[in-house]
Design a protein around this motif. Structure first.
Motif, mmCIF file in Angstrom:
data_model
loop_
_atom_site.group_PDB
_atom_site.id
_atom_site.type_symbol
_atom_site.label_atom_id
_atom_site.label_comp_id
_atom_site.label_asym_id
_atom_site.label_seq_id
_atom_site.Cartn_x
_atom_site.Cartn_y
_atom_site.Cartn_z
ATOM 1 N N ASP A 1 -8.395 8.082 -4.747
ATOM 2 C CA ASP A 1 -8.072 6.877 -5.506
ATOM 3 C C ASP A 1 -9.030 5.731 -5.185
ATOM 4 O O ASP A 1 -9.499 5.594 -4.053
ATOM 5 N N VAL B 1 -5.723 2.189 -8.576
ATOM 6 C CA VAL B 1 -4.568 1.405 -8.149
ATOM 7 C C VAL B 1 -4.989 -0.058 -8.110
ATOM 8 O O VAL B 1 -5.963 -0.411 -7.437
ATOM 9 N N ALA C 1 1.965 2.038 -3.420
ATOM 10 C CA ALA C 1 0.905 2.544 -4.280
ATOM 11 C C ALA C 1 0.779 4.064 -4.221
ATOM 12 O O ALA C 1 0.213 4.664 -5.134
ATOM 13 N N ILE D 1 -12.974 0.135 -2.225
ATOM 14 C CA ILE D 1 -12.055 -1.003 -2.290
ATOM 15 C C ILE D 1 -12.794 -2.134 -2.990
ATOM 16 O O ILE D 1 -13.709 -2.740 -2.422
ATOM 17 N N LEU E 1 -1.104 6.125 -2.512
ATOM 18 C CA LEU E 1 -2.516 6.458 -2.706
ATOM 19 C C LEU E 1 -2.817 7.926 -2.427
ATOM 20 O O LEU E 1 -2.294 8.516 -1.478
ATOM 21 N N VAL F 1 0.828 -1.202 0.000
ATOM 22 C CA VAL F 1 0.000 0.000 0.000
ATOM 23 C C VAL F 1 0.865 1.257 0.000
ATOM 24 O O VAL F 1 0.546 2.249 -0.665
ATOM 25 N N VAL G 1 -9.412 4.365 2.544
ATOM 26 C CA VAL G 1 -9.765 4.348 1.125
ATOM 27 C C VAL G 1 -11.269 4.126 0.991
ATOM 28 O O VAL G 1 -11.827 3.187 1.566
ATOM 29 N N ALA H 1 -9.215 1.550 -5.227
ATOM 30 C CA ALA H 1 -8.313 0.400 -5.181
ATOM 31 C C ALA H 1 -9.012 -0.852 -5.689
ATOM 32 O O ALA H 1 -10.196 -1.072 -5.394
ATOM 33 N N THR I 1 -6.355 -5.534 1.695
ATOM 34 C CA THR I 1 -7.693 -4.981 1.852
ATOM 35 C C THR I 1 -7.846 -4.333 3.224
ATOM 36 O O THR I 1 -8.387 -3.224 3.355
ATOM 37 N N LEU J 1 -5.874 -1.061 3.332
ATOM 38 C CA LEU J 1 -6.592 -0.022 2.597
ATOM 39 C C LEU J 1 -7.729 0.547 3.439
ATOM 40 O O LEU J 1 -7.963 1.761 3.454
#
Length: 355
Positions: free
Chosen positions: A169, A239, A163, A195, A165, A160, A192, A171, A184, A187
């Motif tokens: 963003d 991403v 990435a 997802i 982020l 992560v 995030v 994912a 997951t 994130l």
């Protein structure tokens, strides 16, 4: 000590000499160890991997010797210090402390990967050696089962971080094995909003939702996860985390990814992989291939576990003693039953539910 020794795609529980810690080393009693996807991959394809490494010019002598004489795998572990070698034990650690470590021991000029040779035994054993300089102390409130997940969570944090982020963003997590599920969860920890997780296994999709995915999709569904995530993004960044290592998956994702997408790859495909370079160039795709983590990321993984920001319980689907290691490897062939199986070398018996 007892250890599960790998030879020619078979595990045998054998009595081995308890190792003696050298300068700067500690002897630990292994309290729990996870079975990693790389362990499974090595178990199934060890000789092919050695041959491939040889063709690429990498040194293979130690690994080949280990395959002949026997290897003790296991690099996702928590242990309890029972003895110190010369020069160790004068700092922050004491006998009885529970510790984790990055999966290396410091020998000579370079670190040696734990479980890669007969001189660096892994945690499928009652005891193992670690380098004191790499230890991280485990808080008393953290269960052994949780601490043993520090290593795979460290990989997820590293993925992560790679990435990079941004706030808007979206994912996409492709493949919901233990690493995909840990990604997951990270994130979700990072806030995030969208997802999207995809897997062929209904059980893995269910676990992905439990770990924080906001949309779960059958890996065979059309339109696929990338297309649906792009629609959610509405022009924001995308991403894609590729965790399957499935042959041809990278090529497929290059074709499906919208322009400017970032691809973070943790899956290791057997043999060579290819994709349409012109497509990747015209889309200006960005690639990151990840392995391991920094010491800071490893420590932050254990911190997230200790602070209960990472819910580890859904991941652990079974526990076994050393006598059940081979059966556990076979059980992990079925994604509908198991995600992560832990080994408790101190207890006899075979595979059982956690708790």
């Amino acid at each position: 000590m007892r250890a599960a020794v790998l030879r020619d795609r078979r595990f045998a529980v054998e009595q081995l000499p308890t190792p003696v810690p050298g300068p700067g080393e500690v002897l630990v009693k292994v309290r729990a160890c996870g079975i990693c996807g790389s362990d499974l991959h090595f178990f199934r394809h060890a000789h092919a991997l050695v041959e491939q490494a040889r063709k690429l010019g990498a040194p293979t002598e130690e690994l080949e010797r280990g395959l002949r004489t026997g290897l003790v795998l296991g690099h996702e572990f928590v242990g309890e210090i029972v003895a110190f070698g010369p020069g160790a034990g004068k700092g922050a650690f004491a006998v009885g402390d529970r510790v984790c470590s990055m999966p290396f021991v410091l020998r000579g000029a370079a670190p040696v990967l734990i479980g890669s040779s007969p001189e660096a035994l892994g945690a499928y054993a009652e005891h193992m050696l670690l380098s004191e300089a790499l230890l991280v102390k485990v808080d008393p409130s953290v269960p052994d089962e949780a601490a043993a997940l520090t290593e795979p969570l460290g990989i997820a944090i590293h993925a992560v971080n790679k990435a990079a982020l941004q706030g808007s963003d979206v994912a996409v997590v492709v493949g919901c094995g233990p690493i995909g599920l840990a990604i997951t969860a990270v994130l979700k920890m990072r806030g995030v909003r969208h997802i999207v997780a995809t897997d062929l296994s209904p059980r893995r999709r269910e676990l992905a939702q439990t770990m924080g995915a906001t949309l779960v999709l059958d890996g065979a569904a059309q339109p696929g996860a990338v297309a649906q995530a792009a629609a959610l993004a509405g022009g924001a960044g995308l991403v894609i985390f590729e965790n399957t290592g499935a042959h041809g998956m990278l090529s497929r994702l290059v074709l499906e990814a919208p322009p400017k997408s970032r691809l973070v790859v943790s899956g290791i495909a057997p043999g060579e992989e290819s994709f349409h370079q012109m497509v990747a160039v015209l889309k200006e795709l960005q690639f990151s291939f990840i392995v391991y983590y920094t010491p800071e990321e490893f420590a932050s993984a254990l911190e997230a576990i200790a602070e209960r920001r990472f819910d580890w319980r859904p991941l652990v689907t079974g526990i076994t003693g050393l006598d059940g290691v081979e059966a556990a490897f076979k059980a992990l062939d079925d994604p509908e039953v198991h995600a992560k199986i832990l080994i408790d070398p101190q207890r006899p018996g075979g595979l059982r539910p956690p708790g």
